[in-house]
Motif scaffolding. Sequence first.
Motif, short mmCIF file in Angstrom:
data_model
loop_
_atom_site.label_atom_id
_atom_site.label_comp_id
_atom_site.label_asym_id
_atom_site.label_seq_id
_atom_site.Cartn_x
_atom_site.Cartn_y
_atom_site.Cartn_z
N ASP A 54 2.69 -18.73 24.33
CA ASP A 54 2.05 -20.02 24.01
C ASP A 54 1.35 -20.51 25.28
O ASP A 54 2.00 -20.98 26.23
CB ASP A 54 3.11 -21.03 23.56
N GLU A 96 -0.51 -11.31 14.01
CA GLU A 96 0.24 -12.28 14.82
C GLU A 96 0.74 -11.66 16.13
O GLU A 96 0.85 -12.33 17.16
CB GLU A 96 1.40 -12.93 14.03
N LYS A 97 1.01 -10.33 16.10
CA LYS A 97 1.44 -9.64 17.34
C LYS A 97 0.24 -9.46 18.28
O LYS A 97 0.37 -9.56 19.50
CB LYS A 97 2.06 -8.28 17.01
N ARG A 99 -2.28 -11.47 18.42
CA ARG A 99 -2.55 -12.80 18.98
C ARG A 99 -1.53 -13.14 20.07
O ARG A 99 -1.87 -13.69 21.11
CB ARG A 99 -2.53 -13.85 17.87
N GLU A 100 -0.27 -12.78 19.84
CA GLU A 100 0.78 -13.06 20.83
C GLU A 100 0.48 -12.32 22.14
O GLU A 100 0.54 -12.90 23.22
CB GLU A 100 2.13 -12.61 20.25
N SER A 103 -2.37 -13.77 23.96
CA SER A 103 -1.99 -15.03 24.62
C SER A 103 -1.36 -14.73 25.97
O SER A 103 -1.70 -15.35 26.99
CB SER A 103 -1.01 -15.82 23.76
#
Length: 226
Positions: A54, A96-97, A99-100, A103
């Motif tokens: 995040d 989602e992985k 994107r993680e 990040s």
Amino acid sequence: MNDKFILILGAGPNVGQHVAKKFAANGYKVAVSSRSGGSPVSEDYLSVKADFADPTTVASAFKQIRETWGDPSVVVYNAAGAHFGHADDAFSIPLEKFREDLSVNVSSLYAAMQETVNGWKNLPTTLPKVFIFTGNLLNVAGARPALLTLGVGKTAAAHLIEGAVKSYGSHGYRFYYADERNPNGTPVGTSPDAKAHAEAYFQLAEDPEQRPWDYTFVKFKGFTKF
Ligand SMILES: NC(=O)c1ccc[n+]([C@@H]2O[C@H](COP(=O)([O-])OP(=O)(O)OC[C@H]3O[C@@H](n4cnc5c(N)ncnc54)[C@H](OP(=O)(O)O)[C@@H]3O)[C@@H](O)[C@H]2O)c1
């Protein structure tokens, strides 16, 4: 608050801890950050928990550190996100992985560089102002489908480092994409040599001149152009 002070983001038992020890032994205050807080930590280190999946946590971590010890003059970004895909199916990594990892590898790096440069404006000219990113060969190796999120991340990171050198080099700020290699130029594999990193990072921090930003180095030898 004008002491030499290093912040290591993504401080784990390997590179992070060895870099921390090397700088502490040479008079630097040390702050470490990771999801677990930079374990195992020395009691003398300031430890801040943050999850760079995040990117907004980066500003919170810097705020906490700034309120305690002021702004770090040397910052190391050592965290990396790597979910592995299939070599014959590059897009097998769930979004989602992806994107993680991006990040951790890119957006939080951007946030950390932004916080660092803003903080340097408050520091005296006498302190070294150096940002070091732990990279690898993937910024120049071409796409490896199974390592897509790491490769995209390292390539983008190299771009951010080069951009920072072009933008802020005239201020005396220095930025490095550090990439340990074997003597023949091949990658060192999954376990970088932590002592070699500690030595290289300390030399980079103490040298008042910007060396090549794409800092490929070999254990016991130093910068080596491939
Ligand atoms: N030159 C090369 O060829 C080469 C080879 C291998 C590795 N590398 C690079 O070396 C770096 C790591 O090496 P290392 O040996 O020091 O690994 P390490 O000892 O595992 O340290 C990295 C630390 O980063 C922290 N971290 C991971 N994800 C995080 C997140 N989302 N938020 C906050 N902290 C996070 C982890 O601590 P927590 O679990 O507590 O969060 C981990 O302990 C990476 O950048 C990697 O790409 C380079």
